[in-house]
Scaffold this motif. Structure first.
Motif, PDB file in Angstrom:
ATOM      1  N   ALA A   1      -2.723   2.907  -0.340  1.00 41.46           N
ATOM      2  CA  ALA A   1      -1.627   2.035  -0.799  1.00 41.46           C
ATOM      3  C   ALA A   1      -0.329   2.840  -0.882  1.00 41.46           C
ATOM      4  N   ASP A   2      -0.431   4.069  -1.349  1.00 44.91           N
ATOM      5  CA  ASP A   2       0.756   4.920  -1.450  1.00 44.91           C
ATOM      6  C   ASP A   2       1.312   5.246  -0.069  1.00 44.91           C
ATOM      7  N   VAL A   3       0.411   5.522   0.850  1.00 47.65           N
ATOM      8  CA  VAL A   3       0.825   5.862   2.217  1.00 47.65           C
ATOM      9  C   VAL A   3       1.542   4.666   2.837  1.00 47.65           C
ATOM     10  N   GLU A   4       0.924   3.504   2.693  1.00 44.55           N
ATOM     11  CA  GLU A   4       1.470   2.285   3.282  1.00 44.55           C
ATOM     12  C   GLU A   4       2.841   1.950   2.691  1.00 44.55           C
ATOM     13  N   MET A   5       2.981   2.282   1.399  1.00 47.53           N
ATOM     14  CA  MET A   5       4.195   1.923   0.679  1.00 47.53           C
ATOM     15  C   MET A   5       5.417   2.721   1.114  1.00 47.53           C
ATOM     16  N   ILE A   6       5.223   4.018   1.397  1.00 44.51           N
ATOM     17  CA  ILE A   6       6.417   4.856   1.613  1.00 44.51           C
ATOM     18  C   ILE A   6       6.537   5.486   2.999  1.00 44.51           C
ATOM     19  N   CYS A   7       5.485   5.419   3.791  1.00 48.44           N
ATOM     20  CA  CYS A   7       5.550   6.142   5.072  1.00 48.44           C
ATOM     21  C   CYS A   7       6.243   5.336   6.160  1.00 48.44           C
ATOM     22  N   ASP A   8       6.955   6.053   7.015  1.00 47.36           N
ATOM     23  CA  ASP A   8       7.527   5.425   8.199  1.00 47.36           C
ATOM     24  C   ASP A   8       6.446   5.266   9.258  1.00 47.36           C
TER      25      ASP A   8
END
Lengths: 327, 255
Positions: A200-207
């Motif tokens: 969820a964190d990856v999906e939230m902030i990664c380009d």
């Protein structure tokens, strides 16, 4: 010029003393991370994430292949002036205070005293540890240790920041703070590559996000790209289907479930959805709902790791991926 | 140099907070203090006995500190993975290792200094004058410790602490027997043994070179040439060991 670039980066270990069996930890990794990008690096345990980071940072030597940071070979010690690194579950010199700790790392960059003093105060403020300047690290909580770890990774104001599981062991508030910090680094034009199990964190902030499995790069996607039309699946709820129609639709669907409201079909793409609709019409079935379904990073990741990934070839998926579940 | 200095200072901070170091230093000072009691038993020679026991304690506890702290310093960095954040900074591996070594030498210097002060106080409190010649024996003790530390650091770059300790103690014991080994070879009938003992004599450290304690305590003169040669030998041997340690450490992988 890429912020991080690897070409056929490979690491092989050998197992066993007599019959030396080669274990490929990383297999011909070709990766490009653009400057100013937040790049997520995900994979199951042992997929090769930490190995990649260690190779980039010179902790281990590649069996073959090369890596560059902003065009400079990672084999050069000078290249590390541009990198900041936070290892997974870091352990720090617990007898040092927060200030002494950061001062030690600042000295490794050859920073002069006044610059060190300014940078340390600035960083302690950024990571929210200004209240603990004189506290020995042995008295720090897990969250505080992770934050001081991030501060040491940023001590040299690096252009490329490598974070191995930066959210590890943090509570939701701590995770949000780390996410905000990463987004703030992006605003400053920094490149951040980080691994995480918290998708969820990856999906939230990664380009962009790269999925690694068994040492191989499975795919690199823009997180926005996960929702591209071409990759969109469709959920159809159908009633009044005869057995013949049902068996035909089963062939088209990725997944079939029987629920209270009817038969739920997961269809891999738009074209197949049209064929399915035609089958329903032909057999006088009733289409109750048709909903586009965007795969989450988690479902994408699980599919990739299982080896039946969504690679735009739904025929392959149908062969291996069609599942029927009874509700 | 700044980077090596930072590693050195950090190593020193870590070493002096090590319980092993503190305990050994405490016991060394205790033995120096208690040497007065044993000295009192040797009527007329109490000053010599105090100096003998104190210098032996300085050497023995110094070796224990050099080995026990030396073997764990690099190992701990790897085991606790603190090395991950250090080696990934713009520092060369040999700079890291040199910094660790110098940090430990600084610790040993402080340790020898504290024990010298303890010896000075004990002698003064007994009403004797402190013989400055004794300091040469202490200088050579320090250089012996520097060599042993280099052995400990070398082993700690590739072996576990237990193995490193065993190897280093073996070197320490053999190092005090090389002279006897050479003599045995000379007296032997076997040419092969004679050759082997000569090679081992040159290969292994000759730690007896650093022992002038007996001479200094009994005011037997030792030439400056001998002292300079011993120091030069110690520095050269330790440098060779460190070079080897650096070569091993350079190739080491941190998995």
């Amino acid at each position: 010029m890429w912020a991080i670039e690897t070409k056929a980066l490979t690491k092989t270990y050998t197992q066993g003393r007599i019959f030396r069996k080669p274990i490929v930890a990383l297999d011909h990794l070709d990766l490009q991370v653009a400057p100013g990008e937040i790049f997520g690096y995900i994979g199951h345990n042992g997929a090769g994430k930490t190995t990649t980071f260690k190779l980039i940072l010179g902790l281990i030597q590649p069996t073959s292949g090369d890596a560059w940071i902003l065009g400079e070979s990672t084999k050069r010690v000078e290249t590390r002036h541009k990198i900041g690194f936070l290892p997974e579950q870091p352990y720090f010199y617990e007898y040092l205070t927060a200030t002494q700790f950061l001062d030690f790392y600042a000295q490794l960059f050859g920073m002069d005293r006044s610059l060190r003093k300014r940078r340390i105060a600035e960083l302690l403020d950024i990571v929210g540890l200004s209240h603990a300047v004189s506290t020995a690290l042995r008295h720090f909580s897990k969250g505080m240790l992770q934050r001081i770890g991030l501060a040491q990774a940023l001590i040299n104001d690096p252009e490329v920041i490598v974070l191995d599981e930066p959210m590890y062991g943090l509570d939701p508030v701590g995770r949000k703070e780390v996410r905000d910090l990463i987004l703030n680094l992006k605003q400053q034009g920094k490149t951040v590559i980080f691994s995480s199990h918290i998708l969820a964190d990856v999906e939230m902030i990664c380009d962009r996000v790269a999925i690694l499995s068994q040492g191989r790069l499975q795919r690199v996607e823009k997180t926005g790209g996960l929702f591209e039309k071409s990759q969109r699946q469709y959920e159809l709820i159908v009633r009044d289907l005869d057995e013949h129609a049902f068996s035909e639709l089963r062939k088209l669907a990725l997944e079939v479930r029987r629920q209270m409201e009817g038969v739920v079909l997961i269809i891999p793409d738009e074209a197949t959805t049209e064929i399915a609709q035609a089958v329903i019409r032909e057999h006088h079935g009733k289409l109750v709902a048709l909903t586009p379904r965007t795969p989450s990073l988690e479902s994408l990741f699980i599919d990739e790791v299982r080896g039946d990934g969504l690679r735009g070839d739904h025929k392959t998926q149908k062969k291996t991926g069609t599942k029927e579940k009874a509700a | 140099m700044k980077k090596i200095g930072a590693i050195c200072l950090n190593t020193f901070r870590e070493a002096v907070k090590d319980k092993v170091f503190c305990n050994l230093l405490f016991f060394a000072i205790l033995v120096i203090g208690l040497s007065v009691l044993i000295g009192n038993l040797a009527i007329g020679e109490d000053e010599q006995v105090i100096q003998d026991i104190s210098l032996a304690a300085m050497s023995l506890f110094g070796v224990l500190i050099a080995v026990m702290v030396g073997i764990s310093l690099v190992y701990k960095e790897i085991d606790r993975r603190t090395i991950y954040t250090v080696i990934t900074k713009p520092i060369r591996r040999y700079e890291f290792l040199l910094g660790k070594y110098l940090g430990l030498l600084l610790t040993l210097l402080i340790n020898v200094g504290v024990m010298t002060i303890a010896l000075f106080l004990v002698i003064r409190l007994q009403g004797y004058t402190f013989n400055l010649e004794i300091l040469w024996a202490i200088v050579l003790i320090f250089f012996e410790l520097a060599l042993i530390t280099a052995i400990a650091i070398l082993f700690s770059t590739f072996a576990s602490p237990a193995m490193s300790a065993a190897f280093t103690f073996c070197f320490y014991l053999i190092g005090h027997l090389t002279q006897d080994l050479l003599q045995a070879g000379r007296e032997s009938q076997s040419v092969m043994f004679a050759n082997m003992s000569r090679w081992l004599y040159y290969l292994l450290p000759n730690l007896d070179l650093f022992n002038i304690r007996g001479e200094m305590v009994r005011a037997i003169p030792v030439s400056m040439q001998y002292i300079t040669y011993s120091i030069f030998y110690g520095v050269l041997y330790a440098s060779a060991l460190l070079l080897l340690a650096m070569l091993i450490f350079q190739r080491r992988e941190f998995n």
